[in-house]
Design an enzyme around this catalytic site. Structure first.
Site, short mmCIF file in Angstrom:
data_model
loop_
_atom_site.label_atom_id
_atom_site.label_comp_id
_atom_site.label_asym_id
_atom_site.label_seq_id
_atom_site.Cartn_x
_atom_site.Cartn_y
_atom_site.Cartn_z
N GLY A 1 5.30 -7.12 6.52
CA GLY A 1 6.44 -7.17 5.61
C GLY A 1 6.28 -6.37 4.34
O GLY A 1 7.21 -6.28 3.55
N GLY B 1 5.82 -3.16 4.13
CA GLY B 1 6.39 -1.82 4.24
C GLY B 1 5.36 -0.73 4.47
O GLY B 1 5.64 0.44 4.25
N ALA C 1 -6.03 -7.98 0.79
CA ALA C 1 -6.93 -7.43 -0.23
C ALA C 1 -6.40 -6.13 -0.83
O ALA C 1 -7.18 -5.30 -1.28
CB ALA C 1 -8.34 -7.22 0.33
N THR D 1 -2.41 0.53 2.08
CA THR D 1 -2.14 1.92 1.73
C THR D 1 -3.43 2.63 1.35
O THR D 1 -3.65 3.80 1.70
CB THR D 1 -1.13 2.00 0.58
N GLU E 1 -1.88 -8.10 -4.32
CA GLU E 1 -2.27 -9.21 -5.20
C GLU E 1 -2.27 -8.86 -6.69
O GLU E 1 -2.01 -9.75 -7.52
CB GLU E 1 -3.68 -9.71 -4.81
#
Length: 352
Positions: A46, A48, A86, A90, A288
């Site tokens: 979710g 992306g 974590a 990306t 996070e």
């Protein structure tokens, strides 16, 4: 009466697995029709990430994002990319995709340079078009270029990429380590309104400035920040999870209050692009880290508004009102002492 206040908080976050080797691998193939197949064990939950990986691959290979085909993520057939968490997706997989695409595109430029009789460095590609820099005649579509290389020259363009973060484990005696290779930093300001009759707190706005490295998709980054802020507001004001002796005593989800659309404030995101010098792509992450400063900023704003310091989360109306009543009682007791002292002095001065 309602009072407004503002509070600020800062935070930092280490990207990817902590004090353990992290890695992600990718295979890439330039396929028929000018499309690019990307095979890696990425899992979309979710955030992306698939869109971001398509953008990275398209930029590196000189095609359009809709020309990217993401393969099956079953690691029995594709390289491992590890877990979604974590703030690593990306950062780890995006860099692996960039490395694989750069290898493949280097082979493509060399093959097209040989076909056209020019240097590989002069071959350019963008949005599905291939050309030789400075030449008006040497130009064709990526689809045609792939056909030429495959059908006429028997060349299939492939590439592989492995990105590994240079983490080291904690020393068993000293605790020394390189737990993360890259860090992100952020600061948030929260504005709240506190009702001193009920203890109810409403977050009116949050301004969130975050160092996110090179931004791949600004809209997705802003969405991550907004989602993180909403989750953190729930943590700060509503979500009461109670354990006694290691056992959950929260009665159920009916009593576990979550933010709704009515609780979501206006979030203003400020994206600070400071490319990571230790990675090929320069990206970092914003999962996070967007949550980290929010609760502290909200608590500081409550203190600014009504002068009470909440030291236990969530700051429910009952806890805020309890703190307000305690402050009023302390103020009344303090003001009563000088009054009693003055009365005693006055009585002492009266004639016997």
């Amino acid at each position: 009466m309602k009072h407004r206040g503002r509070g600020m908080a800062c935070g930092w976050y280490g990207i990817a697995r902590t004090a353990a080797m992290d890695r992600a691998a990718v295979w890439v193939e330039l396929d028929d029709g000018g499309t690019v197949k990307v095979a890696t064990g990425v899992t979309e939950i979710g955030e992306g990430v698939l869109t971001g990986l398509c953008q990275i691959a398209a930029q590196e290979m000189g095609v359009r994002p809709n020309d990217i085909v993401l393969g099956d993520n079953d690691t029995a057939r594709v390289p491992e990319a590890a877990h979604a968490g974590a703030t690593r997706m990306t950062y780890m997989i995006g860099n692996a995709v960039a490395i694989a695409c750069r290898e493949a595109f280097g082979k493509f430029r060399a093959a097209m340079g040989a076909y056209w009789g020019v240097s590989a460095e002069s071959v350019r590609a963008f949005a599905g078009e291939v050309w030789v820099e400075g030449s008006a005649s040497k130009r064709m579509s990526m689809e045609h270029a792939v056909h030429v290389l495959k059908k006429e020259r028997g060349i299939v363009i492939v590439g592989s990429g492995l990105f590994t973060s240079a983490h080291t484990p904690l020393h068993p005696e000293t605790g020394e380590a390189t737990p993360w290779q890259s860090y992100v930093f952020g600061a948030q300001v929260a504005e709240v309104e506190v009702d001193d009759d009920t203890g109810e707190v409403q977050v009116l706005g949050v301004w969130a400035a975050h160092d996110v490295g090179r931004v791949v998709n600004p809209q997705q980054v802003e969405g991550q920040i907004e989602g993180g802020v909403v989750m953190a507001i729930g943590h700060a004001l509503m979500e009461e999870y109670v354990q006694v002796d290691g056992r959950t005593t929260t009665a159920g989800f009916a009593k576990y209050i979550l933010p709704t659309a009515l609780d979501v404030p206006k979030v203003t995101s400020v994206l600070i692009q400071e490319p990571d010098p230790k990675t090929p792509l320069g990206v970092k992450g914003i999962g996070e880290p967007a949550i980290t400063p929010t609760a502290a900023a909200v608590i500081n704003a409550i203190n600014d508004a009504v002068g009470v310091r909440i030291t236990r989360l969530p700051a429910t109306p009952e806890r805020v009102l309890e703190a307000l009543l305690a402050r009023r009682a302390a103020a009344a007791a303090t003001s009563a002492v000088p009054a009693a002292t003055s009365l005693a002095i006055a009585e002492a001065k009266q004639p016997a």
